[in-house]
Design an enzyme around this catalytic site. Structure first.
Site, PDB file in Angstrom:
ATOM      1  N   GLY A  77       9.173 -12.217  10.362  1.00 45.04           N
ATOM      2  CA  GLY A  77       8.321 -13.402  10.408  1.00 45.04           C
ATOM      3  C   GLY A  77       9.097 -14.630   9.965  1.00 45.04           C
ATOM      4  O   GLY A  77      10.329 -14.608   9.919  1.00 45.04           O
ATOM      5  N   ASN A  78       8.409 -15.686   9.659  1.00 47.06           N
ATOM      6  CA  ASN A  78       9.069 -16.881   9.150  1.00 47.06           C
ATOM      7  C   ASN A  78       8.149 -17.577   8.150  1.00 47.06           C
ATOM      8  O   ASN A  78       7.019 -17.149   7.943  1.00 47.06           O
ATOM      9  CB  ASN A  78       9.485 -17.813  10.288  1.00 47.06           C
ATOM     10  CG  ASN A  78       8.283 -18.250  11.107  1.00 47.06           C
ATOM     11  OD1 ASN A  78       7.384 -18.897  10.605  1.00 47.06           O
ATOM     12  ND2 ASN A  78       8.264 -17.858  12.387  1.00 47.06           N
TER      13      ASN A  78
END
Ligand code: CTP
Length: 402
Positions: free
Chosen positions: A208-209
């Protein structure tokens, strides 16, 4: 400005209710259609007959029509309105609004409203200044209600201070200002993607980020406040977004976001892809948690669909497509390239080199480039103020294609 606008005026039990027939007359004079909803207590200060006469419509306050026993639909009224104004609004009804209580007809209309709702609290000075009242005002503002502050002056209690309802002319002016210049956005369907995506590779882990979704959510709220119908496709974020005029579609992965965006896009007038979509997703996903004993050395990944580029391929001439570009080097050139390659009308560039811009912050600093070759660089601002700048540029492009 109010020509043809449908406005619900909600009246609660404050002494200033006696001024509302004048507000209704002013709105009607400007060409608005007005329906009045009253709480029982407000009828002690102004009669339903006066309001029915000036509005030319029956006044609503019961769930059933006492004459024929037919059901008054609060949902229909909530959907009918282009705007709703609550004046005078008592501390009591405001507290109920802030906690979702729906124990009278007016409160159910407020809860069903998809349009902007303006509220003009009016009460005695000490009640107004009480921390609970102030907290409720802040809560409603946060939820997207439009606050019309009371003015200072002589109050019915004999005190002199804040708590006095704005005059009917000022209330009419607030609605006028709201609708002026924003006709182009009224009822327009706006698709916005926001937040990160999570690409799982086992039952508990994902790629993810750090996107917070704040920029996309600020845009969604700003569009909804201007009367657009917003469809927000939202990746996993840590807070709840419930706001009048916004329909939220929660998604987790890039593939889910792509499916949802493509479905909504066919009907959209404007699409803004503000999400930080993961560019890669694991090829294999384990249903259970991967144990370290077995050894785990690498995650094989494949590219995700570029949602913005896919929408660009199917974009019609009557639609606008806006992307974001998050860059660290050759920012301007890279943004320009994305604008052309993905068939966009506008791109909003953030540089990670600017402090206060990008992921997780409450501020942003952007440069907007459009398909006409124009570009505008803005100062560091709150994400809400950046949303307003972006919307001004989008409105200019909407006028070009209309
Ligand atoms: N975008 C998208 N789908 C993806 C990747 C990006 O819709 N799979 C959109 C983003 O929402 C943003 C724009 O494309 O509006 C640009 O995203 P960005 O990450 O800056 O660029 P990429 O095109 O992914 O290219 P790169 O990461 O190589 O810079």
């Amino acid at each position: 400005m109010l020509q043809g606008k449908k406005i619900v005026v909600g009246i609660t039990g404050g002494i200033a209710a006696y001024k509302i027939p004048l507000l209704v007359r002013l709105l009607k004079k400007e060409g608005a259609e007005v329906k009045v909803v009253m709480t029982d207590f407000s009828k002690s200060f102004v009669t339903p007959l006066t309001l029915a006469t000036v509005s030319g419509e029956p006044v609503y306050s019961e769930f059933f029509n006492p004459e024929n026993g037919l059901w008054h639909s609060h949902v229909d009224l909530g959907l009918w309105a282009d705007a709703m104004i609550l004046a005078p609004l008592t501390a009591n009804t405001m507290a109920k609004m802030a906690s979702g209580v729906a124990d009278n007809f007016l409160l159910t209309v407020i809860l069903s409203a998809r349009c902007p709702v303006f509220f003009a609290p009016t009460m005695d000075m000490d009640m107004f200044q009480h921390p609970v009242t102030q907290e409720n005002i802040r809560k409603l503002i946060k939820l997207g209600y439009h606050y019309v502050p009371p003015s200072e002056g002589f109050l019915a209690s004999g005190l002199d201070g804040p708590g006095r309802m704005s005059e009917p002319e000022e209330l009419a002016q607030v609605l006028n200002e709201y609708f002026s210049g924003d006709e182009v956005l009224q009822g327009k369907k706006v698709l916005i993607s926001a937040g990160p995506t999570h690409e799982p590779f086992d039952a508990v882990r994902f790629i993810g980020n750090r996107s917070s979704g704040k920029m996309g959510i600020a845009l969604a709220k700003a569009f909804a406040q201007k009367g657009a119908l917003v469809h927000l496709v939202l990746g996993p974020v840590s807070f709840d977004v419930s706001f009048p005029g916004i329909t939220v579609y929660p998604v987790e992965t890039a593939a889910e976001m792509a499916d949802q965006c493509k479905k909504i896009f066919t009907e959209a007038d404007v699409a803004i892809m503000a999400a930080a979509v993961a560019d890669f997703t694991p090829v294999h996903t384990s249903e259970s948690k991967i144990k370290k004993e077995g050894g785990f050395h690498s995650i094989e990944v494949k590219a995700t669909e570029d949602i913005l580029a896919s929408l660009g391929k199917s974009k019609r001439k009557d639609q606008l497509l806006i992307g974001f570009a998050l860059e660290t080097d050759n920012e301007f050139q890279n943004a320009q390239k994305k604008l052309e390659k993905k068939n966009l009308d506008m791109i909003v560039l953030n540089s990670l080199k600017d402090s206060g811009a990008g992921f997780g912050t409450d501020t942003n600093k952007v440069t907007i480039l459009n398909r006409n070759g124009d570009h505008y660089t803005f100062d560091l601002k709150s994400k809400e103020a950046v949303a307003t700048d972006i919307i001004s540029e989008i409105k200019a492009l909407m006028e070009e294609i209309s």
